[in-house]
Write a protein that holds these residues in place. Structure first.
Motif, PDB file in Angstrom:
ATOM      1  N   SER A  95      -3.541  -0.650  -4.840  1.00 15.73           N
ATOM      2  CA  SER A  95      -3.273   0.350  -3.807  1.00 15.73           C
ATOM      3  C   SER A  95      -1.825   0.825  -3.874  1.00 15.73           C
ATOM      4  O   SER A  95      -1.502   1.941  -3.476  1.00 15.73           O
ATOM      5  CB  SER A  95      -3.592  -0.213  -2.421  1.00 15.73           C
ATOM      6  OG  SER A  95      -2.640  -1.190  -2.047  1.00 15.73           O
TER       7      SER A  95
ATOM      8  N   CYS B 290      -2.682  -5.891  -2.355  1.00 19.29           N
ATOM      9  CA  CYS B 290      -3.480  -5.199  -3.360  1.00 19.29           C
ATOM     10  C   CYS B 290      -2.584  -4.328  -4.229  1.00 19.29           C
ATOM     11  O   CYS B 290      -2.182  -3.235  -3.841  1.00 19.29           O
ATOM     12  CB  CYS B 290      -4.559  -4.364  -2.672  1.00 19.29           C
ATOM     13  SG  CYS B 290      -5.488  -3.340  -3.796  1.00 19.29           S
TER      14      CYS B 290
ATOM     15  N   ASP C  51      -1.828  -1.544   0.710  1.00 20.89           N
ATOM     16  CA  ASP C  51      -2.122  -2.906   1.144  1.00 20.89           C
ATOM     17  C   ASP C  51      -1.221  -3.841   0.341  1.00 20.89           C
ATOM     18  O   ASP C  51      -1.280  -3.851  -0.893  1.00 20.89           O
ATOM     19  CB  ASP C  51      -3.617  -3.157   0.860  1.00 20.89           C
ATOM     20  CG  ASP C  51      -4.024  -4.593   1.138  1.00 20.89           C
ATOM     21  OD1 ASP C  51      -3.145  -5.405   1.498  1.00 20.89           O
ATOM     22  OD2 ASP C  51      -5.221  -4.881   0.984  1.00 20.89           O
TER      23      ASP C  51
END
Lengths: 781, 203
Positions: free
Chosen positions: B96, B93, B90
């Motif tokens: 991630s 993010c 992501d």
């Protein structure tokens, strides 16, 4: 124009005009000068006149009829005036009636309105009376501690139209009503407090009849959520008490107990059964007093307690069974290949079984509450909009997917899969290491063992009722069979079938007596070498059988799993994609079966080229040392002492006996198929290197027939086809004259399909020393 | 195999941290939907979409895996039979993205060595919340020899391209394999993509 071209008197009158006007104009008549023309014009005019006369007569005849009609019409005149008057009168009447009707209906409407208002007035009066009645009733009921009655009054009050009450307060008697309302509201509050208190007391005392009594009163007071939550609280306490008891029992269980190995699964089962029983027992009360669609709320509350208890049981399980440490150890063993601290797979067996059982129970329980909630929602949502239904579905999914029970079980199963995979791999390795072969058996022990293990592991995953867990184990099994186990068999085959030793080679050359002699000698001098060679041979053949059985077993396993899975799916386990997921994983497994088939084919080719070909080729080459350029005397000598083919057959038979005994019928069949092809090819080669007399050709024909007859008895394949070319060559070698070939060639071939090209036919003909090459060249093929 | 109405069949497995949008990518591609409030995937999900590429029917079997740790042992079992892996993170993010090396280790351990891996940065519609720059991801994917793409399942950006490009690469890879395998006899333990192919395509 027509008159100008054809002005003849025969032209019919009126052809160029109507009957009233003449066809001939005045100017035209005046311009006529020729007598004949004039006459013609005259006669034409006469005829026209006659026609006109006739028409006039006809018209005159109609005159009287028309006059009669006129008279009749005149007579009707006065009647028409009468009708007109009547019609006007009628119209007036209709208009009048219409007005009247409209007047009446508007009055009816007014009456209706009045009636409705009257009803409303009565309703309001009733409501006000009710209100007073409720007020009085509540007071009495409360005094008598008849809470049901009191609640019924409050319920009646609550279901009254609030706007009506509001309106009534504005009326003349507003003061009284206000006072009544106030009293009622006070009573409502009092009742709520009382019911709550009484419920709590009953709950503390564990007085189920009282608990149920007050539980039924809550919805009457509009306290559905409170009622459900309080009742759930009571039920949860029961669940907790029972669970506590059960867990205590677990701790006191003797390890020798029959159920000791699955005691945690049993404890979970008791917990789930308890909750299921509660749902079963109390669902009717909830439905009756709270209406449909409320079961979800009850179960939601119960699930919280269920989660709490599951957590306790699972924590105990993890601690008692050392689950996490075992998992850690497995993971370490998988990372490092050092065997020193490897965990013994057999030790995992009981815990793996228990975990799958725990998950199966959970799935069963979750399926139960899912069904109950769906059914309850369906009753309530029969008339609801699609959005409400979806909303409810979402609630349900959330409850099922996010509850701690689901997550905990997913975690346990996650560890389980890794451990089960380890169990499978290590046990398979063991089976391979302990592989043994018993004389008289076609396969060795590891094939049965390996498939027993794989079946056991997948079966255990299946018994967890989790589709994802099952699919994962099918995937791991596929990997295990495809790479690891197939590798083992592949490596065994790679060692090859022992190459033919010199003695073996000799064995082929010398007679049967010599074989016995030499093998006796070998027995004396080199037993060990022979034994290890024999062992290697046997190992190769057994491996071939193993490979074939593997391929079959995989397909059987797939079929068994298919039917097992359809049973599981038909019971409602697994989501919408479950079937497709399983099918995909199983089809991957089936693909491995083909890989084993390919391996078998490779092995057979290897056997054919390393074991059969080196033996068979020299035997066939011996054909070259037997002259086929022979006369009568040698021919009969050959008849008495067969120079080649009989020995060849004996040799073949001897060689194949070994394979026939050591290979499965299917593989043996494939092998003989490969061998016959080899013989046909090799024999053709030596044939083309030989020369033949007429009798030599006959001799070869005899030899070939014997060989085919023998091979037919040892194979189930039709071998005629493989020997078709050789048979045709034998036919050619048996011809009396070169030209006789034409009796069998081309248009004369009949049912015979030649497998030889014309060039090859000439080549074979040339092998006959008595055929002149000019004759062969001259042939037209 | 001639009974089946496709020329190629490929298995694609989506992996990556929880909540990066794997399910949304699959839904967008297979159903054209972007379901808001998508719950976490349980175990693995399975979708099929048949696409046509240069006149050839390609059946894509897409396995959408749960990103949560407790499903790892289930999802790992699918790596080996995968023809392609879509490793998703992501872009809003960082965490991630930082987990990617761990995912690569898993691929190394469980997947076939012939597997094609695509790195996908999802959620580019949330550009103002971006935490992972395109350049960083591009450098990372280059170092790991991966094909790299940024997508938005919500806006349907690059989703079609992701799967179709992948299908094209799988086809050409499969062709090469059959050519190689036609020359030399197959070795044991070869990748299984060959068995999916209908021979009629190449003969």
């Amino acid at each position: 124009m027509a008159a100008a071209t054809a002005p003849g008197p025969k032209a019919p009158p009126g052809e160029s005009g109507g009957p009233a006007a003449s066809a001939l104009s005045m100017e035209r008549i005046q311009s006529l000068t020729d007598l004949a023309d004039l006459e013609a014009a005259y006669s034409r005019l006469c005829e026209e006149e006659k026609v006109v006369q006739e028409e006039l007569d006809a018209l005159l005849e109609q005159q009287s009829t028309i006059e009669n009609k006129m008279v009749a019409l005149h007579r009707m005149g006065p009647s028409l005036q009468l009708i007109e008057g009547d019609a006007q009168q009628l119209a007036g009447m209709v208009t009048f009636t219409c007005n009247l009707a409209e007047n009446v209906s508007s009055k009816v409407r007014q009456l209706d309105l009045a009636k409705n208002r009257l009803y409303q007035a009565i309703q309001r009066a009733d409501d006000i009376l009710d209100l007073k009645f409720c007020m009085d009733g509540v007071q009495t009921a409360l005094r008598n501690e008849d809470y049901e009655q009191a609640a019924a009054h409050i319920h009646r009050y609550l279901s009254l139209d609030k706007s009506v009450i509001e309106l009534s307060r504005q009326g003349k008697e507003g003061g009284i009503i206000d006072a009544n309302l106030k009293l009622l509201q006070e009573a409502e509050q009092r009742l709520k407090t009382i019911v709550t208190e009484k419920f709590d007391t009953a709950m503390k005392q564990g007085d189920l009849p009282q608990v149920e009594r007050f539980f039924k009163i809550f919805p009457l007071l509009g306290l559905h959520e409170e009622g459900l939550s309080k009742f759930s609280e009571y039920l949860c306490k029961q669940v907790a008490n029972k669970a506590e008891e059960n867990l205590q029992l677990v701790m006191g269980t003797d390890m020798s107990d029959r159920r000791a190995a699955v005691i945690f699964a049993d404890t979970l089962t008791l917990l789930f059964e308890g909750i299921a029983r509660i749902v079963e027992t109390h669902q009717p009360i909830v439905e009756t007093y709270y209406g449909p669609g409320r079961l979800y709320t009850l179960i939601k509350h119960l699930q919280v307690e269920c989660d709490r208890q599951v957590e306790k049981v699972v924590d105990k399980f993890i601690k008692e069974r050392d689950y996490h440490r075992q998992f850690q150890q497995v993971q370490n063993s998988m990372m490092r290949s050092s065997s020193a601290e490897k965990i013994e797979p057999r030790e995992l067996d009981p815990i793996l079984t228990e975990v799958t059982l725990m998950n199966a129970r959970s799935e069963l329980y979750l399926r139960f509450i899912k069904r109950r909630i769906i059914a309850d929602f369906e009753v309530g949502d029969a008339m609801a909009s699609e959005e409400v239904k979806q909303e409810h579905q979402k609630y349900l999914d959330k409850l099922l997917n996010n509850c701690l029970l689901s997550c905990t079980m997913q975690e346990l199963i996650g560890y389980y899969i890794t451990m089960e995979e380890y169990f499978m791999r290590e046990t398979v390795n063991k089976a391979v290491a302990m592989d043994s072969y018993e004389k008289g058996q076609l396969t060795s022990s590891m094939v049965d063992d390996v498939f027993y293990i794989v079946k056991k592991c997948i079966g255990r995953a299946l018994s967890s009722s989790s589709i994802d867990c099952l699919c994962a184990m099918i995937n791991h099994s596929t990997t295990e069979l495809e790479s690891d186990f197939r590798e083992v068999l592949y490596n065994k085959l790679k060692q090859g079938f022992p190459a033919t030793t010199f003695q073996d080679f000799q064995r082929g050359v010398t007679s049967a007596v010599n074989i016995m002699h030499s093998s006796l000698q070998q027995g004396k001098f080199d037993t060990k070498g022979i034994e290890s060679t024999d062992e290697a041979k046997q190992s190769f053949l057994v491996t071939l059988n193993n490979v074939e059985v593997c391929s079959e077993n995989i397909m059987t396993l797939k079929k068994t799993l298919e039917s097992d899975c359809s049973k599981l799916l038909s019971q409602g386990f697994g989501g919408e994609q479950a079937q497709a997921k399983i099918e995909s994983c199983l089809s991957d497994m089936a693909a491995v079966s083909n890989k084993f088939r390919d391996l078998l084919q490779e092995g057979l080719n290897e056997l054919n080229s390393t074991a059969i070909k080196p033996q068979v080729k020299p035997w066939i080459n011996l054909f070259l040392s037997v002259s086929h350029n022979i006369e009568e005397e040698e021919f009969s000598d050959y008849e008495a002492n067969d120079p080649w083919v009989q020995q060849f057959i004996v040799n073949l038979e001897q060689q194949m006996t070994e394979f026939k005994a050591g290979l499965s019928p299917v593989i043996y069949d494939t092998l003989t198929g490969l061998m016959t092809s080899l013989i046909a090819i090799e024999l053709e080669k030596v044939l083309l290197k030989s020369t033949f007399s007429r009798l030599g050709g006959l001799q070869f024909d005899k030899e070939l027939r014997s060989l085919i007859a023998y091979l037919t008895t040892v194979t189930t394949w039709t071998i005629r086809d493989k020997f078709a070319r050789l048979s045709q060559m034998a036919t050619i070698l048996n011809l009396e004259r070169v030209t006789e070939i034409l009796d069998y060639w081309g248009p004369n071939s009949g049912p015979l399909t030649w497998r030889l090209t014309p060039a090859e036919v000439r080549q074979v003909l040339a092998l006959r020393i008595d055929f002149r090459s000019e004759d062969i060249k001259r042939l037209r093929l | 195999m001639s009974m089946e109405d496709y020329d190629f069949l490929f298995k694609i497995v989506l992996i990556g941290n929880a909540g990066v949008g794997k399910t949304c990518l699959v839904r967008r591609f297979t159903q054209g939907l972007f379901p808001p409030g998508q719950g976490a995937t349980i175990g693995v999900d399975f979708m099929i979409k048949t696409v046509e590429i240069n006149g050839e029917k390609v059946k894509l079997q897409i396995w959408d895996t749960a990103g949560q740790e407790r499903f790892r042992s289930i999802t790992q079992s699918y790596y080996r039979s995968a023809n392609a892996l879509i490793l998703t993170y992501d872009i809003t993010c960082e965490e991630s993205f930082r987990c990617l090396p761990e995912w690569l280790r898993e691929i190394e351990q469980y997947a076939s060595n012939k597997v094609i891996t695509v790195l996908v940065g999802n959620k580019i519609d949330l550009a103002d919340k971006r935490e992972v720059s395109q350049q960083r991801a591009a450098e990372f994917s280059e170092a790991q020899d991966m094909y790299y793409l940024e997508t938005s399942a919500k806006e349907s950006d690059n989703v079609e391209k992701l799967f179709l490009d992948l299908a094209c690469r799988l086809i050409s890879e499969a062709r090469q394999n059959t050519l190689v395998n036609n020359v030399s006899s197959p070795l044991p333990g070869e990748g299984k993509s060959i068995s999916y192919l209908t021979c009629c395509n190449f003969n």
